[in-house]
Write a protein that holds these residues in place. Sequence first.
Motif, short mmCIF file in Angstrom:
data_model
loop_
_atom_site.label_atom_id
_atom_site.label_comp_id
_atom_site.label_asym_id
_atom_site.label_seq_id
_atom_site.Cartn_x
_atom_site.Cartn_y
_atom_site.Cartn_z
N TRP A 111 2.62 5.21 -8.36
CA TRP A 111 1.01 5.50 -8.74
C TRP A 111 0.70 4.47 -9.73
CZ3 TRP A 111 1.50 11.31 -10.04
CH2 TRP A 111 1.70 12.08 -9.09
N GLN A 112 1.34 3.84 -10.75
CA GLN A 112 0.97 3.10 -11.62
C GLN A 112 0.85 1.57 -10.68
OE1 GLN A 112 4.19 2.98 -14.55
NE2 GLN A 112 3.12 4.39 -15.85
N GLN A 113 1.41 1.39 -9.58
CA GLN A 113 1.35 0.10 -8.87
C GLN A 113 0.30 0.49 -7.77
OE1 GLN A 113 4.61 -1.92 -8.10
NE2 GLN A 113 5.93 -0.63 -9.46
N GLU A 114 -0.43 1.53 -7.83
CA GLU A 114 -1.44 1.95 -6.89
C GLU A 114 -0.93 2.12 -5.28
OE1 GLU A 114 -4.83 -0.56 -7.50
OE2 GLU A 114 -5.15 0.08 -9.68
N LEU A 115 0.37 2.66 -5.46
CA LEU A 115 1.13 2.79 -4.10
C LEU A 115 0.80 4.08 -3.63
CD1 LEU A 115 4.19 0.67 -4.54
CD2 LEU A 115 2.39 -0.13 -3.33
N VAL A 122 0.97 -1.16 -0.06
CA VAL A 122 0.00 0.02 0.05
C VAL A 122 0.90 1.47 0.02
CG1 VAL A 122 -1.70 1.18 1.26
CG2 VAL A 122 -1.95 -1.26 1.35
N ILE A 123 2.07 1.44 0.98
CA ILE A 123 2.75 2.55 1.06
C ILE A 123 4.12 2.30 0.42
CG2 ILE A 123 4.03 3.97 2.70
CD1 ILE A 123 1.31 3.29 4.42
N ALA A 124 4.82 3.22 -0.38
CA ALA A 124 5.93 3.26 -0.66
C ALA A 124 6.63 4.63 -0.48
CB ALA A 124 5.95 2.81 -2.17
N ALA A 126 10.00 7.77 -10.44
CA ALA A 126 9.89 6.85 -9.42
C ALA A 126 8.43 7.13 -8.87
CB ALA A 126 10.92 7.16 -8.17
N ILE A 127 7.98 8.27 -8.56
CA ILE A 127 6.55 8.61 -8.14
C ILE A 127 5.38 8.04 -9.15
CG2 ILE A 127 4.83 10.58 -7.55
CD1 ILE A 127 7.30 11.98 -6.33
N ILE A 176 11.89 -1.68 -5.07
CA ILE A 176 10.76 -1.71 -6.11
C ILE A 176 11.59 -1.15 -7.57
CG2 ILE A 176 8.61 -1.06 -7.09
CD1 ILE A 176 7.89 -0.65 -4.16
N MET A 177 12.20 -0.05 -7.73
CA MET A 177 12.63 0.22 -8.88
C MET A 177 13.72 1.45 -8.81
SD MET A 177 10.17 3.10 -10.65
CE MET A 177 11.58 3.45 -11.87
N LEU A 178 14.81 1.63 -9.50
CA LEU A 178 15.66 2.40 -9.54
C LEU A 178 15.58 3.48 -10.83
CD1 LEU A 178 18.37 3.49 -7.98
CD2 LEU A 178 19.59 1.80 -9.50
#
Length: 86
Positions: free
Chosen positions: A76-80, A23-25, A71-72, A62-64
Motif C-alpha cells: 500500500w505504501q508503494q501504491e501497489l 501496479v500489481i504485487a 507485507a500488505i 520487493i520485501m521479506l
Amino acid sequence: MTSSDPRFAALTPNEFAHLGDGVIAYVKTIKSEDAQRLFPQAPVIRPGLELFALLSADGSPIMLTDSKDAAIANAWQQELETVSLH
C-alpha cells in the motif's frame, strides 16, 4: 468473451511478462529455507520459519517479512494493488 474480441487481443510474450509492472504485487508465504533464493542479500535465517514475501507482478522480490500484514502495508505504501493467487 472470445479470442476474437478486440478487447482481449493477444499479448506478445514481452507484454505478458510486464503485465502489472509497477501496479500489481502479491504476497507469497515461503519457508525461511527458501528466503535466500528469492532474497540473496538477506541474512541467514533460522530454518523452519514461515515468512511472507512481497513480489511484483513478474515475481521480482520487493520485501521479506515475518508478517503478512507488514507485507500488505508495504504494498500500500508503494501504491501497489495486492492480488490473491490460488
